[in-house]
Design an enzyme around this catalytic site. Structure first.
Site, PDB file in Angstrom:
ATOM      1  N   ASP A 120       1.267   0.670  -1.637  1.00  0.00           N
ATOM      2  CA  ASP A 120       2.452   0.041  -2.220  1.00  0.00           C
ATOM      3  C   ASP A 120       2.019  -1.296  -2.791  1.00  0.00           C
ATOM      4  O   ASP A 120       1.714  -2.232  -2.055  1.00  0.00           O
ATOM      5  CB  ASP A 120       3.538  -0.147  -1.164  1.00  0.00           C
ATOM      6  CG  ASP A 120       4.868  -0.607  -1.752  1.00  0.00           C
ATOM      7  OD1 ASP A 120       4.879  -1.103  -2.893  1.00  0.00           O
ATOM      8  OD2 ASP A 120       5.904  -0.466  -1.061  1.00  0.00           O
TER       9      ASP A 120
ATOM     10  N   ARG B  69       3.755  -3.306  -4.839  1.00  0.00           N
ATOM     11  CA  ARG B  69       4.850  -4.130  -5.336  1.00  0.00           C
ATOM     12  C   ARG B  69       4.797  -5.561  -4.786  1.00  0.00           C
ATOM     13  O   ARG B  69       4.275  -5.797  -3.707  1.00  0.00           O
ATOM     14  CB  ARG B  69       6.191  -3.488  -4.974  1.00  0.00           C
ATOM     15  CG  ARG B  69       6.472  -2.235  -5.779  1.00  0.00           C
ATOM     16  CD  ARG B  69       7.729  -1.555  -5.328  1.00  0.00           C
ATOM     17  NE  ARG B  69       7.602  -0.981  -3.977  1.00  0.00           N
ATOM     18  CZ  ARG B  69       8.570  -0.342  -3.354  1.00  0.00           C
ATOM     19  NH1 ARG B  69       9.754  -0.199  -3.927  1.00  0.00           N
ATOM     20  NH2 ARG B  69       8.371   0.159  -2.140  1.00  0.00           N
TER      21      ARG B  69
END
Length: 216
Positions: free
Chosen positions: A135, A137
């Site tokens: 991930d 982000r």
């Protein structure tokens, strides 16, 4: 020599706003431009959100396949719709729409990851095979976006402990976690199970508000 610290450069600029009627309420749509990338990020706001009271909020990362093309491989589109419906029902809230497609790897790479998933990889394994983090982000833009509206406390609609941790580290108080459990179906069961098993997503309404240090 002066000891005065140089103020940090702003991460993004607020540009403009307009009315945005939706099936659930007429929101105000606010536009921001990120300095480092030129990406355009959005906020959808409803009601009196600068009163100092905790605001019902959703931090939503762009998912073109789910948000626009109705993909059933994920729960993103259903979470977006569900969050807007809840804000409309409450009459007050904000949704931040961040342009970080595919958990931050971009649209084309997300499609590459989908192809690897069709060959047997789960969502985490596919990102890693492509050379990315599970991930990738980043939520640092949330602070200046929320500050634009005078928001310091949120009731956060999320199942993701990383979002709670990220906002807390930025100085935004998460007073409540509002579960957003929607659209489990035959196509996304493995995706949702991987979120829970490998990314720590809280897939039960009774899950803890904020993870303990070191749990992420």
């Amino acid at each position: 020599m002066s000891n005065t610290a140089t103020p940090a450069a702003p991460l993004l600029d607020y540009v403009t706003s307009c009315a945005l009627p939706t099936p659930w309420a007429q929101f105000t749509l606010h536009a921001f431009v990120e300095h480092s990338t030129g990406k355009e990020h959005l906020a959808m706001a409803l009601g009196d959100i600068d009163s100092g009271e905790p605001v019902l909020a959703r931090v939503h990362s762009e998912c073109l396949t789910g948000d626009v093309l109705f993909s059933q491989r994920c729960d993103c589109g259903a979470q977006l719709e569900g969050a807007l419906k809840r804000i409309a029902a409450e009459g007050r809230g904000v949704l931040l729409y961040l342009r970080q497609e595919g958990r931050g790897i971009g649209l084309v790479n997300k499609i590459r990851a989908y192809r690897l998933q069709e060959a047997g990889a789960d969502t985490v394994e596919a990102n890693l095979q492509l050379g990315f983090h599970a991930d990738a982000r980043n939520y640092e833009l949330c602070l200046p976006m929320l500050e634009q509206f005078g928001i310091r406390q949120v009731k956060l609609m999320t199942n993701n402990p990383r979002k709670i941790d990220a906002l807390t580290r930025l100085g935004i108080e998460v007073t409540e976690r509002v579960p957003l459990l929607v659209n489990r179906n035959a196509f996304n069961t493995g995706y949702l199970d991987t979120k829970q098993a490998k990314l720590g997503h809280m897939m039960s309404p009774q899950a803890a508000l904020v993870p303990e240090d070191g749990e992420l």
